[in-house]
Every structure is written in structure tokens, then in C-alpha cells.
Design a protein around this motif. Sequence first.
Motif, mmCIF file in Angstrom:
data_model
loop_
_atom_site.group_PDB
_atom_site.id
_atom_site.type_symbol
_atom_site.label_atom_id
_atom_site.label_comp_id
_atom_site.label_asym_id
_atom_site.label_seq_id
_atom_site.Cartn_x
_atom_site.Cartn_y
_atom_site.Cartn_z
ATOM 1 N N VAL A 197 -7.961 -31.530 -54.307
ATOM 2 C CA VAL A 197 -7.158 -30.618 -53.494
ATOM 3 C C VAL A 197 -6.507 -31.457 -52.413
ATOM 4 O O VAL A 197 -7.181 -32.273 -51.766
ATOM 5 N N THR A 198 -5.214 -31.272 -52.210
ATOM 6 C CA THR A 198 -4.499 -32.032 -51.186
ATOM 7 C C THR A 198 -3.810 -31.083 -50.214
ATOM 8 O O THR A 198 -3.483 -29.938 -50.557
ATOM 9 N N GLY A 199 -3.577 -31.558 -49.004
ATOM 10 C CA GLY A 199 -2.889 -30.757 -48.004
ATOM 11 C C GLY A 199 -2.754 -31.489 -46.689
ATOM 12 O O GLY A 199 -3.303 -32.582 -46.514
ATOM 13 N N CYS A 237 -3.221 -28.845 -56.115
ATOM 14 C CA CYS A 237 -4.385 -29.047 -56.983
ATOM 15 C C CYS A 237 -4.043 -30.003 -58.118
ATOM 16 O O CYS A 237 -2.994 -29.883 -58.759
ATOM 17 N N LEU A 271 -7.659 -26.251 -43.140
ATOM 18 C CA LEU A 271 -7.775 -25.832 -44.532
ATOM 19 C C LEU A 271 -8.637 -26.797 -45.334
ATOM 20 O O LEU A 271 -9.471 -26.366 -46.148
ATOM 21 N N LEU A 272 -8.457 -28.097 -45.133
ATOM 22 C CA LEU A 272 -9.241 -29.063 -45.905
ATOM 23 C C LEU A 272 -10.711 -29.060 -45.488
ATOM 24 O O LEU A 272 -11.597 -29.274 -46.330
ATOM 25 N N SER A 286 -9.154 -23.737 -53.747
ATOM 26 C CA SER A 286 -7.927 -23.411 -53.015
ATOM 27 C C SER A 286 -7.706 -21.908 -52.927
ATOM 28 O O SER A 286 -7.321 -21.381 -51.867
ATOM 29 N N ILE A 292 0.028 -22.173 -53.304
ATOM 30 C CA ILE A 292 -0.919 -23.130 -53.880
ATOM 31 C C ILE A 292 -0.243 -23.770 -55.082
ATOM 32 O O ILE A 292 0.079 -23.086 -56.059
ATOM 33 N N ASP A 329 0.837 -24.941 -49.183
ATOM 34 C CA ASP A 329 -0.327 -24.984 -48.295
ATOM 35 C C ASP A 329 -1.385 -25.931 -48.834
ATOM 36 O O ASP A 329 -1.984 -26.705 -48.080
ATOM 37 N N LEU A 330 -1.619 -25.860 -50.144
ATOM 38 C CA LEU A 330 -2.585 -26.733 -50.806
ATOM 39 C C LEU A 330 -2.038 -27.112 -52.181
ATOM 40 O O LEU A 330 -1.291 -26.343 -52.800
ATOM 41 N N CYS A 357 -12.031 -26.177 -47.366
ATOM 42 C CA CYS A 357 -12.165 -26.547 -48.779
ATOM 43 C C CYS A 357 -13.425 -27.377 -49.000
ATOM 44 O O CYS A 357 -14.197 -27.147 -49.943
#
Length: 452
Positions: free
Chosen positions: A242-244, A225, A249-250, A113, A201, A222-223, A253
Motif C-alpha cells: 500500500v502506498t500513499g 495497491c 493513513l499509512l 486500504s 483507492i 488517497d492510497l 494501514c
Amino acid sequence: MKNHFTRRGFIRRAAVGTAALTWLGSRRSPMTFAAETAKPALLGGVPAHPGGWSEWPQWMESWEPAVIKVLRSGKWYRGDGGHVAEFETGYAKLLGAKRCLATASGTTALLVSLHVMDVDAGDEVIVSPYTFIATYNAILINKALPVFADTDPATLTVDPASIESRITERTRAILPVHIYGMPCDMDPINTIARKHKLAVIEDACQAWLAEYKGRKCGTLGDLGCFSFQNSKHIPSGEGGAVTGDSDDLLDRCHAFHNVGRATGSFKGAKPFFTRGSNYRMQQFQAVILMQQFDKLVQETARRCENADYLTANLKQIPGIHPARLPESSRAVWHLYPFRYDAEHFSGLARDKFVQALNAEGVPCSGGYHEQYFDGLLDEAINSRGFKRLFSAQRLKAYRESFQELKGNRQVCATTVAMPQNLLLAGRADMDHIIEAVRKLQAHSAALEKASA
């Protein structure tokens, strides 16, 4: 006159003298009176909780066929099967996130992230000091400075009011930590981030299913963890996520965690067009985790119910201050903490109180300490790399700023925390915890004298 009643003696007398108990009950509950008369275990009395607690982690034989099937297949690597992707879909749904990326650990989730949010060498990240050391390390590995906002003693999480004064021209991100599964107050944090164009984050490594104003932690910045290490509420030995809600962004990642391989819309002219590392989850870890989804939901409800009961009762005891949560939020209690005021316990030191509570059969500890004085950060800022990246003046001011963290100092000196498996027990066991604390307060003068 000194009272020589024991807890067992009180029970015997209560069976005979109902009228007397009724009279006492108008002034205090039977549990309170028993706690006041029973001798602490540390002074030779009977522990308030004579039994044990459930072990952690827990394994169910019903999980074994699916895990053994994967192991026997020899397809353990992420690229050889679909179990990791299936876990990612399920975990994203559980949180209400658009996307999830499984990683090798919570630390690697943070590393991924931070990289994707463009935290680079010479940058600064504002973070809570009251957290597991992995949060510091993830920032330092990026050759960035973890700049500490202060901790709010009432919430044990980062104080939003202390963030803005820490922002410099080098600040790239804010990293709030939902410590012990207690949500940070995210609205003011996000407002500050938007004002200064900073990434957010979330370190939700201890906050699976925690909620803030109708949304799950890990979906508020934004992200987000997460960690699935052995002690966590949904464990697989190691593991993270990691989630979002941003596909871009993913995708980035995913590419970074998979040695720079193109993913989705994030691609280039050559197969390895971008930097990356290997932070992948393995197939059998995903299978272990997926089979715990329902268990996680059920046990979270039980932890919340028991924590609410403890809070309602412990806050009635002078000198015990359970953590305050933000409005319209729900904690999931990786540890259940409260702050301890020795003045209401005859001056009995916090560490002696912890020792006495453990003797009552109630496992607990002092939580995190002021880790920024342990030498880790001194080693970092005295390294060749950090000296190249930051001026001597900045590093000196940075080191001196640790002294300003008065809220965190108070939290580290006064917090008592109990592990989450205690909250999976029954209501009678919660009464044992409450009784133990009342007992220690009633006999705190004797305990303090014995410890001198």
C-alpha cells in the motif's frame, strides 16, 4: 490467381530477384509481403515465431546469498528484522511516494486500504468491471457492493464519464484499476471524487512504475495497491504493498495489517485498541523483492520500447486497435492488449484468431470476460448478509445494471492480450509478432472457412 508462394520460397526468390523486390518494396515492406504469401501454421504452414520466449518468473543466483542468510537466521517474521522496512523505504522511493506498507498480497493491500478509507458493510464502491476477480472480492469481503462503471473500449480502463451516474448516498469510494499496467485517466476521476467527497483507492496491482502526467500510479489517489504475485513484473511468490503520502493513513494501514497494534500517531490507551488482522509480509520476501529493483527499471524500459514498436506497426493493420493511453502517460504492459475487429479478418471469430496466433508461436488469450455473470455476485447478493444490508429493490436494480455495461461487453468480446515476457525479447521477435498478425489477415478467409 491463387498465390502458392511460401515464406521460404519468398526468401529464396528475393535473393535472386532483387529488382523485383525493389519494385514490391515501393508498395509494401518485405515483411508485409512475406506475411501475405506464407501459409498460417494452423493451415499447415511454418510458424512466424519458431523459437520460444523467456520464462517467468526469473531467478538469479546472485540473489541467493542474501535470501539464504535470512532463512538461516530463523528471523522470518516481520517483527524480527528490518528487511521489510528497508523494502518499504526503497519501494516508496522508486515510486516517489512518501510511505509504503508491505503486505501479504495485492488482495490484502486492497483489504487494508478499503478498511482504512472506511468502506464498511452496506457501502458501495465504484469500480471497473474489467479487472482480475480479486478486485471484486476485496469489496465483497467488506460486505460492500462493487458498483461497475463502464469500460472505455478505446482505453480498456474505466470510462470517467460513466462514474458519476453510479454514485448513490451509499457510495464511499472510487476504485480505478490500472489494468495491464495502463494508467486510468485520473484527473477527471479525482475531480468527481472531490466533488462527492469520496475516497480514491488505486488498484495498481499490475502497474509498477506506470506514469500519469509525471507521477507514478499508486501515488495519484488517497492510497495505491500493488501485487508481487508470481506472474508480476517484480515477483516474490506472493506479496503486496500500500502506498500513499499521508502519514495518518499509512499509520492506520500499518495498525490494521498488524492485528491492530498501535503505529506512529495512531494509538490508544491499550495495546490493542483498534480492529486488525494479519496481512504482514515476511522478511525473505522483502529480500527477494529488493534485489529486483534495478531489474524492474531496466525491464520496464525494454517493455515500453517494444510495446511502442508493436503499437506503431499493428495499428497500420486494418482491424487491429491498440489501446489508447491518456495524455502524458506511460504504460508498463503487464499484458499487451489490442482490440480485434473480425470484419477486417473475413469474419474470423476472435477466439479462432487467438487460436491461430498461438499456432504462430505468439502466446495470447482473450483477456478478461464478463465475470459479473459467473455467479460470484449472484451468490453475494443472495446471501443473508447482503439481504440484511440492502433492500430487495436495490439488489434487483444492481443485478440488472450489468446489462448496461456495453463498453465492457465490447472490450471482453474483442480484446486480444499477449503476456509481458514477450516484450522482453528482441526487435526481430517483435517483427515475428507483426508478421504473424499480417499473415492471419491475409489468409483470414481460408482460416474462417477451415473453422466453419
